[in-house]
Design a protein around this motif. Sequence first.
Motif, PDB file in Angstrom:
ATOM      1  N   PHE B 119       0.899  -1.345  -0.087  1.00 56.08           N
ATOM      2  CA  PHE B 119       0.124   0.040   0.120  1.00 56.08           C
ATOM      3  C   PHE B 119       0.897   1.113  -0.051  1.00 56.08           C
ATOM      4  N   THR B 120       1.491   1.562  -0.947  1.00 55.83           N
ATOM      5  CA  THR B 120       2.536   2.323  -1.379  1.00 55.83           C
ATOM      6  C   THR B 120       1.592   3.596  -1.497  1.00 55.83           C
ATOM      7  N   PRO B 121       2.327   5.135  -1.363  1.00 56.63           N
ATOM      8  CA  PRO B 121       1.812   6.206  -1.501  1.00 56.63           C
ATOM      9  C   PRO B 121       1.101   6.209  -3.018  1.00 56.63           C
ATOM     10  N   GLU B 122       1.568   5.634  -4.138  1.00 59.68           N
ATOM     11  CA  GLU B 122       1.136   5.582  -5.367  1.00 59.68           C
ATOM     12  C   GLU B 122      -0.237   4.757  -5.474  1.00 59.68           C
ATOM     13  N   HIS B 124      -2.015   3.883  -2.852  1.00 58.85           N
ATOM     14  CA  HIS B 124      -2.888   4.591  -1.845  1.00 58.85           C
ATOM     15  C   HIS B 124      -3.819   5.677  -2.687  1.00 58.85           C
ATOM     16  N   VAL B 125      -3.317   6.626  -3.675  1.00 60.46           N
ATOM     17  CA  VAL B 125      -3.802   7.533  -4.235  1.00 60.46           C
ATOM     18  C   VAL B 125      -4.874   6.898  -5.411  1.00 60.46           C
TER      19      VAL B 125
END
Lengths: 147, 143
Positions: B119-122, B124-125
């Motif tokens: 669940f990386t920031p990428e 996540h968005v």
Amino acid sequence: MVEWTEFERATIQDIFTNMNYDVVGPQSLARCLIVYPWTQRYFGKFGVLYNAAAIMGNPMIAAHGKVVLRGLEEAAKNMDNIKATYADLSVLHSEKLHVDPDNFRLLGDCLTVVVAAQLGAAFTPEAQAAFQKFLAVAISSLQRQYH
Amino acid sequence: MSLSAKDKAAVRDLWSKVSGKADDIGNDALSRMLVVYPQTKTYFSHWKDLSPGSAPVRKHGKTVMGGVAEAVSKIDDLTSGLLNLSELHAFQLRVDPANFKILSHNILVVLAAMFPDDFTPEAHVAMDKFLSALALALAEKYR
């Protein structure tokens, strides 16, 4: 006056005592700027925010993430008096920084996600409820002096 | 804020990694929603047990994630793909659409807790955008 149960107090103290500020602060702010890119409007002087990788590696953002988290730590240390503790910070965010208060909630959501990633199953539904209540109070206090 | 090709790829990619645990995700997300946002319990007054991990919660978490899985498969046209589900929510269930946001938030929290490395920031968005688009499609028939 906010009423805190013993469980809520213990949970908040627990989370902040065991928090890795060097990881959680930077990651939460970086995530906020990536997931809600319009929040970048407040960071014009913070260097390169071109893409996710740049944001994650940006030292100015990382440093500021820690500042924000230490600010929340103040609230955690003064849970019965968050409103007064944040009076000056509220004026700062309103009069000097001109931050739309809706952004506080966005950052709070990202912080919740990062804390969940750190704690895993230990971040139980009840712990999450306590943490989100704490964030709601902090955010409300930060909005207090806006006019 | 429509889904780009990159967003869709990220959602499919993440889903392939997490779908094996869809039932657990649904159970955890629903449990959290009922505890953290007690007003959501008003939609489930017909259940015997609203506590985290109870039988009705588990069962319903499975149903909800089935819907999410369907949405992933129809990611190229959520509005027409989810018409039936929208009619269900609009005319029968009449869930206030504000609650879609609440459940979405809890799904994201669970993904972070269960899959911290994926669940990386990428991711996540992309997932946040997808769930928002899903909610919009669900609300399509409301008025």
